[in-house]
Write an enzyme that holds these catalytic residues in place. Sequence first.
Site, PDB file in Angstrom:
ATOM      1  N   SER A 157      -7.071   7.544 -40.144  1.00 51.99           N
ATOM      2  CA  SER A 157      -7.390   8.256 -41.376  1.00 51.99           C
ATOM      3  C   SER A 157      -8.887   8.564 -41.480  1.00 51.99           C
ATOM      4  O   SER A 157      -9.292   9.711 -41.621  1.00 51.99           O
ATOM      5  CB  SER A 157      -6.932   7.432 -42.585  1.00 51.99           C
ATOM      6  OG  SER A 157      -7.325   8.058 -43.785  1.00 51.99           O
ATOM      7  N   GLN A 158      -9.740   7.535 -41.380  1.00 48.16           N
ATOM      8  CA  GLN A 158     -11.183   7.759 -41.471  1.00 48.16           C
ATOM      9  C   GLN A 158     -11.725   8.416 -40.206  1.00 48.16           C
ATOM     10  O   GLN A 158     -12.572   9.305 -40.261  1.00 48.16           O
ATOM     11  CB  GLN A 158     -11.911   6.430 -41.733  1.00 48.16           C
ATOM     12  CG  GLN A 158     -11.759   5.891 -43.135  1.00 48.16           C
ATOM     13  CD  GLN A 158     -12.503   6.713 -44.180  1.00 48.16           C
ATOM     14  OE1 GLN A 158     -13.460   7.436 -43.899  1.00 48.16           O
ATOM     15  NE2 GLN A 158     -12.045   6.607 -45.425  1.00 48.16           N
ATOM     16  N   SER A 212      -3.314   5.911 -26.227  1.00 49.40           N
ATOM     17  CA  SER A 212      -3.308   5.997 -27.686  1.00 49.40           C
ATOM     18  C   SER A 212      -2.497   7.204 -28.155  1.00 49.40           C
ATOM     19  O   SER A 212      -2.597   8.304 -27.608  1.00 49.40           O
ATOM     20  CB  SER A 212      -4.736   6.124 -28.219  1.00 49.40           C
ATOM     21  OG  SER A 212      -4.744   6.461 -29.592  1.00 49.40           O
ATOM     22  N   SER A 267      -3.052   8.777 -30.716  1.00 51.06           N
ATOM     23  CA  SER A 267      -3.968   9.707 -31.373  1.00 51.06           C
ATOM     24  C   SER A 267      -4.654  10.650 -30.394  1.00 51.06           C
ATOM     25  O   SER A 267      -5.298  11.611 -30.816  1.00 51.06           O
ATOM     26  CB  SER A 267      -5.032   8.925 -32.151  1.00 51.06           C
ATOM     27  OG  SER A 267      -4.457   8.118 -33.153  1.00 51.06           O
ATOM     28  N   GLN A 300     -11.920  -5.149 -34.396  1.00 47.72           N
ATOM     29  CA  GLN A 300     -13.281  -4.722 -34.084  1.00 47.72           C
ATOM     30  C   GLN A 300     -14.049  -5.695 -33.197  1.00 47.72           C
ATOM     31  O   GLN A 300     -14.704  -5.277 -32.232  1.00 47.72           O
ATOM     32  CB  GLN A 300     -14.064  -4.470 -35.377  1.00 47.72           C
ATOM     33  CG  GLN A 300     -13.631  -3.228 -36.120  1.00 47.72           C
ATOM     34  CD  GLN A 300     -14.512  -2.905 -37.311  1.00 47.72           C
ATOM     35  OE1 GLN A 300     -15.613  -3.433 -37.460  1.00 47.72           O
ATOM     36  NE2 GLN A 300     -14.025  -2.026 -38.179  1.00 47.72           N
ATOM     37  N   HIS A 339     -17.300  -0.207 -43.111  1.00 47.23           N
ATOM     38  CA  HIS A 339     -17.023  -1.402 -43.913  1.00 47.23           C
ATOM     39  C   HIS A 339     -17.776  -2.551 -43.254  1.00 47.23           C
ATOM     40  O   HIS A 339     -17.856  -2.632 -42.029  1.00 47.23           O
ATOM     41  CB  HIS A 339     -15.518  -1.681 -43.939  1.00 47.23           C
ATOM     42  CG  HIS A 339     -15.110  -2.901 -44.707  1.00 47.23           C
ATOM     43  ND1 HIS A 339     -15.701  -3.260 -45.906  1.00 47.23           N
ATOM     44  CD2 HIS A 339     -14.173  -3.856 -44.460  1.00 47.23           C
ATOM     45  CE1 HIS A 339     -15.133  -4.365 -46.358  1.00 47.23           C
ATOM     46  NE2 HIS A 339     -14.213  -4.744 -45.500  1.00 47.23           N
ATOM     47  N   GLY A 362      -9.458   8.704 -45.770  1.00 45.10           N
ATOM     48  CA  GLY A 362      -9.939   9.689 -44.813  1.00 45.10           C
ATOM     49  C   GLY A 362      -9.420  11.091 -45.047  1.00 45.10           C
ATOM     50  O   GLY A 362     -10.151  12.075 -44.905  1.00 45.10           O
ATOM     51  N   GLU A 382     -10.171  -5.053 -53.951  1.00 42.41           N
ATOM     52  CA  GLU A 382      -8.837  -4.925 -53.373  1.00 42.41           C
ATOM     53  C   GLU A 382      -7.915  -6.055 -53.826  1.00 42.41           C
ATOM     54  O   GLU A 382      -6.755  -5.833 -54.181  1.00 42.41           O
ATOM     55  CB  GLU A 382      -8.939  -4.953 -51.842  1.00 42.41           C
ATOM     56  CG  GLU A 382      -9.581  -3.716 -51.243  1.00 42.41           C
ATOM     57  CD  GLU A 382      -9.954  -3.891 -49.783  1.00 42.41           C
ATOM     58  OE1 GLU A 382     -10.318  -2.902 -49.143  1.00 42.41           O
ATOM     59  OE2 GLU A 382      -9.874  -5.034 -49.270  1.00 42.41           O
ATOM     60  N   SER A 429      -1.535   8.130 -76.662  1.00 37.81           N
ATOM     61  CA  SER A 429      -1.151   8.086 -78.081  1.00 37.81           C
ATOM     62  C   SER A 429      -1.872   6.951 -78.798  1.00 37.81           C
ATOM     63  O   SER A 429      -2.350   5.997 -78.175  1.00 37.81           O
ATOM     64  CB  SER A 429       0.358   7.882 -78.205  1.00 37.81           C
ATOM     65  OG  SER A 429       0.707   6.580 -77.766  1.00 37.81           O
TER      66      SER A 429
END
Length: 329
Positions: free
Chosen positions: A27-28, A51, A53, A86, A108, A134, A195, A252
Site C-alpha cells: 500500500s505505502q 514477489s 508485487s 524489517q 514508522h 497508501g 492504534e 440531532s
Amino acid sequence: MTQLFYDSDADLSLLSNKTLAIIGYGSQGHAHALNLKDSGMDVIVGLYKGSKSEGKAINDGLKVFTVAEACDKADWIMVLLPDEFQSDIYEKEIKPYLKPGKILSFAHGFNIRFELIKPPSFIDVVMIAPKGPGHTVRWEYQNGQGVPALIAVEQDYSGNARELAMAYAKGIGGTRAGILETNFKEETETDLFGEQAVLCGGLSELVKAGFETLVEAGYQPELAYFECLHEVKLIVDLMVKGGLSQMRDSISNTAEYGDYVSGKRLINNETREEMKRILGDIQDGTFARNFVNECKEGKPYMTKQREDNSNHKIEIVGKGLRSMFSWLK
C-alpha cells in the site's frame, strides 16, 4: 502554535541526482514509488525473488531488483516493509550496502525506537510518515492534493538530513497538505497508543460490545449492526472535517445530549487508568517485546484472534448486509 510546513519550505532538487530505492511495493510502497516517479525522481523498487508485487511494479513502469541489488544501487533507501520483517531483512540485505552518505528512511519508527535496527553512524536516518493509507496517498497526489505527513531525523550525518526529508515529503505530495516535525520516539509511541487504545483496539471492542448488548437485549442483529458499526464512518467523517464540535453541530439534539450524558459513563477514570497502563507498556518496550516474540513463534495468538473475530456474529451479519448494498458494488 505548532508550525506546519508546505511546498515552499521544501527543495525537491535535493533529490534530483539520487537514486531512490523503495523496499516493498504494498500500500505505502506503491504510493511512494509512483508519486516520486511522477515528481521526476529516479526510483527503483526492491523486492524478494518471486514477489507477487514484481509484475505490478513493472507494469507501473518501475525497475525492480532484489532488495540487496536495490540497496547497492541506491543513494536513498526507504524501508516500507511490515514492522516484523524489517530487522531481519535489514541485517541480511540492507546493512551490507550502507556506505557513508547514504540515506536510510522509514515511514514508522518502530524498529529504530526499540533498537531492532541499529544503523551505522555514517548515514542519515530519517522518517517520512504520511498520515493516511497508501492508496489515499497515491489518489490525492494524482488529484493535485496531498496527505499530511510527519518527518523526523534520527541521525544527521550529512548535516542536511532535515532538508532531505522535507524534499522526499514534497516528492510524495505531503507538503501540499502540510508537514509536522516530530522524532522517532514520539511518532512510534503515539502511533502505537492511538492504534491500540482508540483507532483499532478501542473502537473494534466498543463496536462489538455495543452490538452484543443490543442483540442480547432482543433487538434485530441487522439494526444493531447499522447502529453500532455502519454509522461509525458517518460520525468519523464529520469529526475529520470539523472536529468534535462540528460533528455535534451536525447530529440531532437527542444524539448530542446522549453524547454528553453517556460518553463519560463508558470512558471513565478506570478506562483512563487502563489507557495509561497501555501507554506504559508501549513506552517501556513491553508491547514491542511481546509483538516480536509473537512473530517469532508464528503469530499463534493473532491467528486465533483472527479466526475468533471472523466468526463473530457482527461479521456474519455485516457480510450479508454489505452484499445487498448497491453503493458498495
